[in-house]
Each structure stands twice: as structure tokens, then as C-alpha cells.
Design a protein around this motif. Structure first.
Motif, PDB file in Angstrom:
ATOM      1  N   PRO A 186      16.742   1.395 -19.044  1.00 20.03           N
ATOM      2  CA  PRO A 186      16.672   1.732 -17.439  1.00 20.03           C
ATOM      3  C   PRO A 186      17.546   0.855 -16.888  1.00 20.03           C
ATOM      4  O   PRO A 186      18.570   1.526 -16.019  1.00 20.03           O
ATOM      5  CB  PRO A 186      15.298   1.589 -17.257  1.00 20.03           C
ATOM      6  CG  PRO A 186      14.482   1.770 -18.232  1.00 20.03           C
ATOM      7  CD  PRO A 186      15.410   1.189 -19.660  1.00 20.03           C
ATOM      8  N   GLY A 187      17.834  -0.227 -17.202  1.00 17.10           N
ATOM      9  CA  GLY A 187      18.826  -1.215 -16.584  1.00 17.10           C
ATOM     10  C   GLY A 187      20.307  -0.966 -16.959  1.00 17.10           C
ATOM     11  O   GLY A 187      21.198  -1.251 -16.027  1.00 17.10           O
ATOM     12  N   MET A 188      20.534  -0.325 -18.010  1.00 17.85           N
ATOM     13  CA  MET A 188      21.921   0.169 -18.267  1.00 17.85           C
ATOM     14  C   MET A 188      22.141   1.555 -17.763  1.00 17.85           C
ATOM     15  O   MET A 188      23.359   1.985 -17.874  1.00 17.85           O
ATOM     16  CB  MET A 188      21.998   0.283 -19.965  1.00 17.85           C
ATOM     17  CG  MET A 188      21.959  -1.257 -20.453  1.00 17.85           C
ATOM     18  SD  MET A 188      21.952  -1.039 -22.367  1.00 17.85           S
ATOM     19  CE  MET A 188      23.486  -0.508 -22.628  1.00 17.85           C
ATOM     20  N   MET A 189      21.121   2.229 -17.359  1.00 17.88           N
ATOM     21  CA  MET A 189      21.451   3.538 -17.077  1.00 17.88           C
ATOM     22  C   MET A 189      22.515   4.045 -16.202  1.00 17.88           C
ATOM     23  O   MET A 189      23.294   4.779 -16.224  1.00 17.88           O
ATOM     24  CB  MET A 189      20.088   4.240 -16.564  1.00 17.88           C
ATOM     25  CG  MET A 189      19.944   5.577 -16.425  1.00 17.88           C
ATOM     26  SD  MET A 189      20.404   6.400 -18.172  1.00 17.88           S
ATOM     27  CE  MET A 189      19.012   5.907 -19.342  1.00 17.88           C
ATOM     28  N   PRO A 190      22.821   3.258 -14.946  1.00 20.22           N
ATOM     29  CA  PRO A 190      23.785   3.050 -14.045  1.00 20.22           C
ATOM     30  C   PRO A 190      25.073   3.461 -14.873  1.00 20.22           C
ATOM     31  O   PRO A 190      25.987   4.352 -14.400  1.00 20.22           O
ATOM     32  CB  PRO A 190      23.649   2.220 -12.992  1.00 20.22           C
ATOM     33  CG  PRO A 190      22.073   1.755 -13.063  1.00 20.22           C
ATOM     34  CD  PRO A 190      21.753   2.036 -14.551  1.00 20.22           C
ATOM     35  N   ILE A 191      25.521   2.411 -15.520  1.00 14.83           N
ATOM     36  CA  ILE A 191      26.755   2.302 -16.349  1.00 14.83           C
ATOM     37  C   ILE A 191      26.821   3.360 -17.294  1.00 14.83           C
ATOM     38  O   ILE A 191      28.072   4.143 -17.764  1.00 14.83           O
ATOM     39  CB  ILE A 191      26.961   0.917 -16.998  1.00 14.83           C
ATOM     40  CG1 ILE A 191      28.492   1.007 -17.507  1.00 14.83           C
ATOM     41  CG2 ILE A 191      26.184   0.765 -18.103  1.00 14.83           C
ATOM     42  CD1 ILE A 191      29.436   0.828 -16.380  1.00 14.83           C
ATOM     43  N   ILE A 192      25.809   3.952 -17.913  1.00 16.13           N
ATOM     44  CA  ILE A 192      25.929   4.953 -18.917  1.00 16.13           C
ATOM     45  C   ILE A 192      26.185   6.270 -17.995  1.00 16.13           C
ATOM     46  O   ILE A 192      26.905   7.049 -18.671  1.00 16.13           O
ATOM     47  CB  ILE A 192      24.390   5.083 -19.567  1.00 16.13           C
ATOM     48  CG1 ILE A 192      24.268   3.809 -20.379  1.00 16.13           C
ATOM     49  CG2 ILE A 192      24.498   6.353 -20.486  1.00 16.13           C
ATOM     50  CD1 ILE A 192      22.796   4.050 -21.168  1.00 16.13           C
ATOM     51  N   LEU A 235      27.641   6.434 -15.498  1.00 17.33           N
ATOM     52  CA  LEU A 235      29.185   6.484 -14.819  1.00 17.33           C
ATOM     53  C   LEU A 235      30.061   6.652 -15.915  1.00 17.33           C
ATOM     54  O   LEU A 235      30.982   7.413 -16.007  1.00 17.33           O
ATOM     55  CB  LEU A 235      29.349   4.905 -14.381  1.00 17.33           C
ATOM     56  CG  LEU A 235      30.721   4.641 -13.973  1.00 17.33           C
ATOM     57  CD1 LEU A 235      31.228   5.502 -12.912  1.00 17.33           C
ATOM     58  CD2 LEU A 235      30.872   3.033 -13.674  1.00 17.33           C
ATOM     59  N   MET A 236      29.781   6.131 -17.166  1.00 22.40           N
ATOM     60  CA  MET A 236      31.073   6.340 -18.138  1.00 22.40           C
ATOM     61  C   MET A 236      30.861   7.764 -18.801  1.00 22.40           C
ATOM     62  O   MET A 236      31.787   8.402 -19.113  1.00 22.40           O
ATOM     63  CB  MET A 236      30.406   5.333 -19.533  1.00 22.40           C
ATOM     64  CG  MET A 236      30.587   4.125 -19.203  1.00 22.40           C
ATOM     65  SD  MET A 236      32.441   3.629 -18.582  1.00 22.40           S
ATOM     66  CE  MET A 236      33.232   3.970 -20.073  1.00 22.40           C
ATOM     67  N   ALA A 251      30.171  10.996 -10.364  1.00 26.55           N
ATOM     68  CA  ALA A 251      29.907   9.514 -10.689  1.00 26.55           C
ATOM     69  C   ALA A 251      29.586   8.850  -8.998  1.00 26.55           C
ATOM     70  O   ALA A 251      28.717   7.695  -9.125  1.00 26.55           O
ATOM     71  CB  ALA A 251      31.174   8.773 -10.905  1.00 26.55           C
ATOM     72  N   TYR A 252      30.143   9.275  -8.157  1.00 27.28           N
ATOM     73  CA  TYR A 252      29.826   8.745  -6.801  1.00 27.28           C
ATOM     74  C   TYR A 252      28.087   9.336  -6.335  1.00 27.28           C
ATOM     75  O   TYR A 252      27.512   8.330  -5.876  1.00 27.28           O
ATOM     76  CB  TYR A 252      30.772   9.510  -5.578  1.00 27.28           C
ATOM     77  CG  TYR A 252      30.219   9.073  -4.202  1.00 27.28           C
ATOM     78  CD1 TYR A 252      30.293   7.614  -3.983  1.00 27.28           C
ATOM     79  CD2 TYR A 252      29.812   9.891  -3.504  1.00 27.28           C
ATOM     80  CE1 TYR A 252      29.976   7.383  -2.557  1.00 27.28           C
ATOM     81  CE2 TYR A 252      29.314   9.663  -2.053  1.00 27.28           C
ATOM     82  CZ  TYR A 252      29.737   8.313  -1.687  1.00 27.28           C
ATOM     83  OH  TYR A 252      29.031   8.050  -0.499  1.00 27.28           O
ATOM     84  N   ASN A 254      27.024   5.931  -7.945  1.00 32.85           N
ATOM     85  CA  ASN A 254      27.454   5.187  -6.380  1.00 32.85           C
ATOM     86  C   ASN A 254      28.848   4.573  -6.793  1.00 32.85           C
ATOM     87  O   ASN A 254      29.192   3.391  -6.342  1.00 32.85           O
ATOM     88  CB  ASN A 254      26.539   4.080  -5.942  1.00 32.85           C
ATOM     89  CG  ASN A 254      26.717   3.817  -4.757  1.00 32.85           C
ATOM     90  OD1 ASN A 254      27.321   4.521  -3.668  1.00 32.85           O
ATOM     91  ND2 ASN A 254      26.569   2.422  -4.191  1.00 32.85           N
ATOM     92  N   TYR A 255      29.463   5.097  -7.771  1.00 28.73           N
ATOM     93  CA  TYR A 255      31.002   4.977  -8.017  1.00 28.73           C
ATOM     94  C   TYR A 255      31.943   5.234  -7.368  1.00 28.73           C
ATOM     95  O   TYR A 255      31.940   6.711  -6.973  1.00 28.73           O
ATOM     96  CB  TYR A 255      31.362   4.937  -9.626  1.00 28.73           C
ATOM     97  CG  TYR A 255      32.506   4.726 -10.082  1.00 28.73           C
ATOM     98  CD1 TYR A 255      32.701   3.182 -10.356  1.00 28.73           C
ATOM     99  CD2 TYR A 255      33.666   5.596 -10.247  1.00 28.73           C
ATOM    100  CE1 TYR A 255      34.218   3.031 -10.646  1.00 28.73           C
ATOM    101  CE2 TYR A 255      34.812   5.448 -10.548  1.00 28.73           C
ATOM    102  CZ  TYR A 255      35.096   4.088 -10.753  1.00 28.73           C
ATOM    103  OH  TYR A 255      36.631   3.739 -11.323  1.00 28.73           O
TER     104      TYR A 255
END
Length: 301
Positions: free
Chosen positions: A213-219, A221-222, A292-293, A297-298
Motif C-alpha cells: 500500500p505504501g508503494m501503490m502511488p508510485i506503482i 504512476l509507473m 497519472a494526475y 496526483n502526478y
């Protein structure tokens, strides 16, 4: 105006540093876009770009009627999709495993080893891969021979070729992705692991309930950013490893454009294929940035 002048005086060195990159971009990305005109011409090199006769949408119509275009698009999507999926799963797994190592020297050594292939070109790696996978002298087939298996022509068999492309691409690039996910792991609050451990969670449950869950935002995004690359199956890799024997399963849009434009001198038709691919890729990239945005939130600006 005074505030703008002060800001410019403070930041002008940064803008000056961007000038070489802008010149490079204009010279090699924007000026060559004039060649798009060839997609609507019967391009004749002796008459030049502005002297060749116009044919309208003839090349695009021919593309839609081309007998192998469906197979080529399928190969591109199939190989690119497998690369995107494997390119997410493998680096995430390796990053989590590396994060569990307590010896820093071991972690750094392994990280350096897996990161090294990222800096090597496919021209160099293709020679190594061809030797390793050779049906007669390759080490892989020699190992298989110890178990009584017959030699496999990995780079000449349509059944094996797409998977070899995916595996070798992941081997080359997963070290770079691992660094990204290791950086994401450093942003996870250690107190969450402590709380999970107090609740009786072991390392596996901590990974499922805290790490992922902590890695989910970057996952996310990628994953969304990679959507724009779904039509890029990897020209450098496939061009250096494929042959006419595996056109059925390994010929992708970029290699098809190369053969039509460079080898067969069908400049207008090759440009039309490349232009259509670029338009679709632009749409996919735009959609991926919107996603992604919205989900991670990218934003670039």
C-alpha cells in the motif's frame, strides 16, 4: 515588473543551461517533422521533399489493406504489454527483497550488479544473448542437454522469440526500476511496521498490508505512464535479435517501418505508418498523463 526582473536576474543561469537542450530538441525533433509531408507524397529523392507529387491518403488506405498489418500490430501490442507487466512485477519484487536485506554491503553489491546492464547498448548485449542462446554452443542449450532435452533455437522459433524479447528486456532494465521502487520504500513511515509487528503481523503480512500500500502511488504512476509505450515494443532490441524466420511473431511496427523505408525505399508508405503510430502514441500518452494526475496526483507542471 520589478519582481519579474529580480526573478529573471536570480534564475537566468538556470534558463541559460536549458538552451543547449532546446537547440538539440529543435534540430533533431522539430525541424525533422517537416518529413511528415512524405506520408502524403510519392516521395522521389531526386525531386526532394517539396518537389515530389502529392498522393493524398493513398498510403494510409494501402496500410489498412496491407495483408500483414493486423499481425504486426498484434505482435507490437503483445510484446509491449508483456514487457510493461513484467517490467512492473519484477522490479517491485526485487525492491521488496532487497529492502529485507540487513547487510548494507550485500544490498549495494546486488543493486550495482542488476543496474549495470541498463547502461549497455542492445548492439553489445545482442551479441552476448546470441552466443548464450545458440542452439549449438550456447550455455542454455548445453544445460538443457544435460537433462536430455533437445536444443532449442530461441531466436529462430516463433514460439519462443516473443518471450525471449520480454525476458531479456526485463533483465536489462529491471535494475533501473528497482531503484525507483527502493526510493518509494524509503518514504514509508517506519512506525507503520512497528504497529503491524505489535499487532502480530509477520514479515509477509507486513509486506501485504504496509509495504505494497505504501508503494501503490508510485506503482500506479509507473503503470499509467507506461501506457504511452504500448506501441513501442523496443526497436533496438528486436532489430538486433530478429531474423526473417521470426517475422511472424517478432515483426513489430518499428521494424516494419524500417524495412519499408530503408530496405525497400517506400519512403511515403513508411512515413505514413510512422505518423499513424505517432498519433496513436500521442493520444495514449495524453490519456496516461491524465490518469497519472487523477490516480497518482502526478503532473509535469
Amino acid at each position: 515588473m520589478n519582481q519579474l526582473a529580480r526573478r529573471w536576474k536570480r534564475e537566468w543561469p538556470l534558463h541559460f543551461m536549458v538552451v543547449p537542450a532546446l537547440i538539440f530538441l529543435v534540430l533533431f525533433s522539430y525541424i525533422p517533422m517537416a518529413g511528415i509531408l512524405m506520408a502524403f507524397q510519392k516521395y522521389i529523392p531526386t525531386k526532394g521533399l517539396f518537389g515530389s507529387p502529392m498522393v493524398g491518403l493513398k498510403h494510409f488506405k494501402y496500410l489498412l489493406d496491407y495483408p500483414d498489418i493486423g499481425r504486426i500490430v498484434f505482435n507490437t501490442l503483445y510484446i509491449a504489454t508483456m514487457k510493461i507487466i513484467a517490467g512492473l512485477v519484477v522490479p517491485i519484487t526485487i525492491a521488496i527483497l532487497l529492502n529485507e536485506l540487513r547487510q548494507e554491503w550485500m544490498k549495494r553489491t546486488f543493486q550495482t550488479m542488476v543496474y549495470l546492464p541498463h547502461f549497455l547498448s542492445w548492439v553489445l548485449l545482442s551479441g552476448i544473448i546470441i552466443d548464450v542462446l545458440s542452439p549449438s554452443t550456447g550455455i542454455i542449450n548445453q544445460i538443457l542437454g544435460l537433462f536430455g532435452a533437445k536444443p532449442i533455437f530461441f531466436l529462430g522459433d516463433n514460439k519462443w522469440f516473443p518471450y525471449v524479447m520480454v525476458i531479456t528486456d526485463v533483465w536489462k532494465e529491471f535494475g533501473f526500476g528497482t531503484i525507483i521502487y527502493l526510493a518509494a520504500l524509503t518514504n514509508i513511515n517506519p512506525s507503520l511496521y512497528e504497529a503491524a509487528e505489535i499487532d502480530g503481523a509477520g514479515r509477509w503480512k507486513q509486506t501485504i498490508n504496509v509495504t505494497l500500500p505504501g508503494m501503490m502511488p508510485i506503482i500506479i504512476l509507473m503503470l499509467t505512464l507506461n501506457i504511452g509505450n504500448v506501441l513501442n515494443a523496443g526497436f533496438d532490441q528486436i532489430f538486433n535479435l530478429y531474423s526473417p524466420q521470426v517475422y511472424e511473431s517478432g515483426d513489430v511496427i518499428d521494424t516494419f517501418v524500417y524495412r519499408m523505408g530503408i530496405e525497400q525505399a517506400q519512403y511515403g508508405f513508411a512515413t505514413a505508418v510512422g505518423l499513424l503510430k505517432s498519433v496513436v502514441s500521442f493520444i495514449l500518452i495524453s490519456v496516461s498523463y491524465i490518469m497519472a494526475y487523477r490516480f497518482a496526483n502526478y503532473r509535469i507542471f
